[in-house]
Motif scaffolding. Sequence first.
Motif, mmCIF file in Angstrom:
data_model
loop_
_atom_site.group_PDB
_atom_site.id
_atom_site.type_symbol
_atom_site.label_atom_id
_atom_site.label_comp_id
_atom_site.label_asym_id
_atom_site.label_seq_id
_atom_site.Cartn_x
_atom_site.Cartn_y
_atom_site.Cartn_z
ATOM 1 N N LEU A 116 -9.926 -13.107 -12.803
ATOM 2 C CA LEU A 116 -10.192 -14.188 -13.769
ATOM 3 C C LEU A 116 -10.357 -15.540 -13.086
ATOM 4 O O LEU A 116 -11.182 -16.359 -13.490
ATOM 5 C CB LEU A 116 -9.067 -14.250 -14.806
ATOM 6 C CG LEU A 116 -9.026 -13.066 -15.793
ATOM 7 C CD1 LEU A 116 -7.791 -13.168 -16.685
ATOM 8 C CD2 LEU A 116 -10.303 -13.023 -16.630
ATOM 9 N N ALA A 117 -9.582 -15.760 -12.008
ATOM 10 C CA ALA A 117 -9.687 -17.053 -11.316
ATOM 11 C C ALA A 117 -11.093 -17.232 -10.734
ATOM 12 O O ALA A 117 -11.663 -18.328 -10.785
ATOM 13 C CB ALA A 117 -8.634 -17.145 -10.212
ATOM 14 N N GLU A 118 -11.651 -16.161 -10.201
ATOM 15 C CA GLU A 118 -13.011 -16.230 -9.653
ATOM 16 C C GLU A 118 -14.020 -16.450 -10.785
ATOM 17 O O GLU A 118 -14.951 -17.260 -10.664
ATOM 18 C CB GLU A 118 -13.321 -14.932 -8.884
ATOM 19 C CG GLU A 118 -14.775 -14.767 -8.446
ATOM 20 C CD GLU A 118 -15.240 -15.853 -7.469
ATOM 21 O OE1 GLU A 118 -14.391 -16.512 -6.848
ATOM 22 O OE2 GLU A 118 -16.479 -16.040 -7.348
ATOM 23 N N ALA A 119 -13.832 -15.742 -11.885
ATOM 24 C CA ALA A 119 -14.739 -15.916 -13.023
ATOM 25 C C ALA A 119 -14.697 -17.366 -13.519
ATOM 26 O O ALA A 119 -15.734 -17.970 -13.807
ATOM 27 C CB ALA A 119 -14.358 -14.957 -14.151
ATOM 28 N N ARG A 120 -13.497 -17.922 -13.569
ATOM 29 C CA ARG A 120 -13.372 -19.320 -14.041
ATOM 30 C C ARG A 120 -14.070 -20.289 -13.091
ATOM 31 O O ARG A 120 -14.700 -21.255 -13.526
ATOM 32 C CB ARG A 120 -11.891 -19.685 -14.215
ATOM 33 C CG ARG A 120 -11.289 -18.984 -15.417
ATOM 34 C CD ARG A 120 -9.797 -19.247 -15.593
ATOM 35 N NE ARG A 120 -9.307 -18.376 -16.656
ATOM 36 C CZ ARG A 120 -8.166 -17.686 -16.618
ATOM 37 N NH1 ARG A 120 -7.358 -17.785 -15.571
ATOM 38 N NH2 ARG A 120 -7.823 -16.907 -17.624
ATOM 39 N N LYS A 121 -13.968 -20.003 -11.816
ATOM 40 C CA LYS A 121 -14.644 -20.853 -10.828
ATOM 41 C C LYS A 121 -16.165 -20.787 -11.027
ATOM 42 O O LYS A 121 -16.864 -21.796 -11.011
ATOM 43 C CB LYS A 121 -14.275 -20.375 -9.411
ATOM 44 C CG LYS A 121 -14.274 -21.466 -8.379
ATOM 45 C CD LYS A 121 -13.649 -20.979 -7.086
ATOM 46 C CE LYS A 121 -14.744 -20.404 -6.201
ATOM 47 N NZ LYS A 121 -14.226 -19.763 -4.987
ATOM 48 N N GLN A 122 -16.665 -19.578 -11.250
ATOM 49 C CA GLN A 122 -18.105 -19.418 -11.449
ATOM 50 C C GLN A 122 -18.566 -20.057 -12.758
ATOM 51 O O GLN A 122 -19.682 -20.571 -12.854
ATOM 52 C CB GLN A 122 -18.479 -17.929 -11.417
ATOM 53 C CG GLN A 122 -18.310 -17.310 -10.038
ATOM 54 C CD GLN A 122 -18.937 -15.921 -9.942
ATOM 55 O OE1 GLN A 122 -19.748 -15.526 -10.777
ATOM 56 N NE2 GLN A 122 -18.564 -15.183 -8.907
ATOM 57 N N ILE A 123 -17.711 -20.012 -13.768
ATOM 58 C CA ILE A 123 -18.056 -20.638 -15.052
ATOM 59 C C ILE A 123 -18.200 -22.152 -14.882
ATOM 60 O O ILE A 123 -19.190 -22.755 -15.303
ATOM 61 C CB ILE A 123 -16.990 -20.294 -16.119
ATOM 62 C CG1 ILE A 123 -17.111 -18.814 -16.524
ATOM 63 C CG2 ILE A 123 -17.124 -21.208 -17.335
ATOM 64 C CD1 ILE A 123 -15.895 -18.261 -17.265
ATOM 65 N N ALA A 124 -17.197 -22.748 -14.225
ATOM 66 C CA ALA A 124 -17.266 -24.202 -14.008
ATOM 67 C C ALA A 124 -18.513 -24.548 -13.188
ATOM 68 O O ALA A 124 -19.225 -25.521 -13.486
ATOM 69 C CB ALA A 124 -15.995 -24.687 -13.306
ATOM 70 N N GLY A 125 -18.788 -23.719 -12.168
ATOM 71 C CA GLY A 125 -19.970 -23.964 -11.337
ATOM 72 C C GLY A 125 -21.262 -23.807 -12.121
ATOM 73 O O GLY A 125 -22.221 -24.574 -11.937
ATOM 74 N N GLY A 126 -21.308 -22.817 -13.010
ATOM 75 C CA GLY A 126 -22.507 -22.585 -13.818
ATOM 76 C C GLY A 126 -22.766 -23.732 -14.785
ATOM 77 O O GLY A 126 -23.905 -24.188 -14.945
ATOM 78 N N ILE A 127 -21.709 -24.194 -15.416
ATOM 79 C CA ILE A 127 -21.875 -25.310 -16.359
ATOM 80 C C ILE A 127 -22.357 -26.557 -15.598
ATOM 81 O O ILE A 127 -23.273 -27.257 -16.042
ATOM 82 C CB ILE A 127 -20.555 -25.578 -17.122
ATOM 83 C CG1 ILE A 127 -20.229 -24.377 -18.026
ATOM 84 C CG2 ILE A 127 -20.648 -26.861 -17.945
ATOM 85 C CD1 ILE A 127 -18.863 -24.436 -18.688
ATOM 86 N N GLU A 128 -21.774 -26.775 -14.434
ATOM 87 C CA GLU A 128 -22.174 -27.924 -13.618
ATOM 88 C C GLU A 128 -23.661 -27.814 -13.224
ATOM 89 O O GLU A 128 -24.391 -28.806 -13.236
ATOM 90 C CB GLU A 128 -21.291 -28.008 -12.369
ATOM 91 C CG GLU A 128 -21.511 -29.276 -11.569
ATOM 92 C CD GLU A 128 -20.471 -29.427 -10.460
ATOM 93 O OE1 GLU A 128 -19.783 -28.430 -10.129
ATOM 94 O OE2 GLU A 128 -20.354 -30.543 -9.917
ATOM 95 N N GLU A 165 -9.795 -28.486 -18.880
ATOM 96 C CA GLU A 165 -9.841 -28.760 -17.439
ATOM 97 C C GLU A 165 -11.283 -28.843 -16.932
ATOM 98 O O GLU A 165 -11.609 -29.680 -16.084
ATOM 99 C CB GLU A 165 -9.050 -27.682 -16.675
ATOM 100 C CG GLU A 165 -7.548 -27.956 -16.736
ATOM 101 C CD GLU A 165 -6.699 -26.712 -16.489
ATOM 102 O OE1 GLU A 165 -7.216 -25.727 -15.917
ATOM 103 O OE2 GLU A 165 -5.517 -26.736 -16.894
ATOM 104 N N ILE A 166 -12.154 -27.992 -17.453
ATOM 105 C CA ILE A 166 -13.571 -28.059 -17.035
ATOM 106 C C ILE A 166 -14.197 -29.367 -17.536
ATOM 107 O O ILE A 166 -14.923 -30.048 -16.803
ATOM 108 C CB ILE A 166 -14.366 -26.838 -17.552
ATOM 109 C CG1 ILE A 166 -13.823 -25.552 -16.911
ATOM 110 C CG2 ILE A 166 -15.861 -26.997 -17.248
ATOM 111 C CD1 ILE A 166 -14.458 -24.273 -17.422
ATOM 112 N N CYS A 167 -13.901 -29.729 -18.777
ATOM 113 C CA CYS A 167 -14.426 -31.002 -19.314
ATOM 114 C C CYS A 167 -13.982 -32.171 -18.441
ATOM 115 O O CYS A 167 -14.779 -33.061 -18.124
ATOM 116 C CB CYS A 167 -13.930 -31.229 -20.742
ATOM 117 S SG CYS A 167 -14.612 -30.094 -21.953
ATOM 118 N N GLU A 168 -12.701 -32.154 -18.074
ATOM 119 C CA GLU A 168 -12.179 -33.264 -17.261
ATOM 120 C C GLU A 168 -12.814 -33.286 -15.875
ATOM 121 O O GLU A 168 -13.166 -34.342 -15.359
ATOM 122 C CB GLU A 168 -10.648 -33.144 -17.140
ATOM 123 C CG GLU A 168 -9.941 -33.526 -18.447
ATOM 124 C CD GLU A 168 -8.457 -33.194 -18.428
ATOM 125 O OE1 GLU A 168 -8.001 -32.470 -17.512
ATOM 126 O OE2 GLU A 168 -7.755 -33.654 -19.361
#
Length: 277
Positions: A116-128, A165-168
């Motif tokens: 999940l931690a890797e998925a969350r990292k990729q999600i933040a990167g994708g949104i960015e 956290e992603i928004c911030e």
Amino acid sequence: MPASDLSDTSRLAIHTQTNKPWTLEECLAGYSAAGVRGISVWRHVLEPMGAEKGGGMIRAAGLESVALVRGGFFPAFGESDRQKALDLNRECLDEAAAIGAPMVVLVCGAVPGMPLAEARKQIAGGIEAVLPHAEKNDVVLAIEPLHPMYAGDKSAINRMAEAREICEKLGSQHVGIAVDVYHVWWDPDLEEEIELAGQGGFISAFHICDWRNPTRDLLTDRGLMGEGCINVKRIRGWVEDAGFTGWNEVEVFSEEHWAEDQNDYVERIKKAYLEHG
Ligand code: ZN
């Protein structure tokens, strides 16, 4: 209109998937007849005519596009699949702009076997990565935390805190949060997180329905407000206290309700909204 006005349906919007048996034309006719002014548009109902024409139909019917549903699905094991996801999200942003919707709702994604931690990292990167396209279109990427029962394959973003956290981190007015009571009602930090999200200016959307007991299917057995155990009014109060003045979007996936006469059902949606929403 004051956010505390609970007596009318002027802020009531309906997701087209709530009336899954209906085409876009039928949704527009049904919602107009019922006096519902907001429509959250699922992409597949636009397929027959395309987003440009669909947007024209929505405007001609006098309805307001509240959101395009849904983008996201960022994590993937391979680079080419991650790029495909970015392209898909840029397409969603273009469609949202075409129908006049101010946001794309994101089901952020999860891949069985990926931590999940890797998925969350990729999600933040994708949104960015797609954020410049969101800014260009002036469309918000609304992160929807999904109930943890979907953490294995639909979304690694499961709590308000993770979305915040992603928004911030990204610090853009084009990244926000879609608060869906079905997904977050259980969160012990919900009241505080809604307050924090409000302070950050992150609350982009508010989705309502209910959690049935027992739940007979994890995807397609949502209830109308009042049919389950969620105190929707209380959560709506927190959201409005946090400064949210937008639409209250009814999003119910229900085999039971899809089998009913959809015009009668829209009337029951209105009643449930006024009594329990
Ligand atoms: Zn939702």
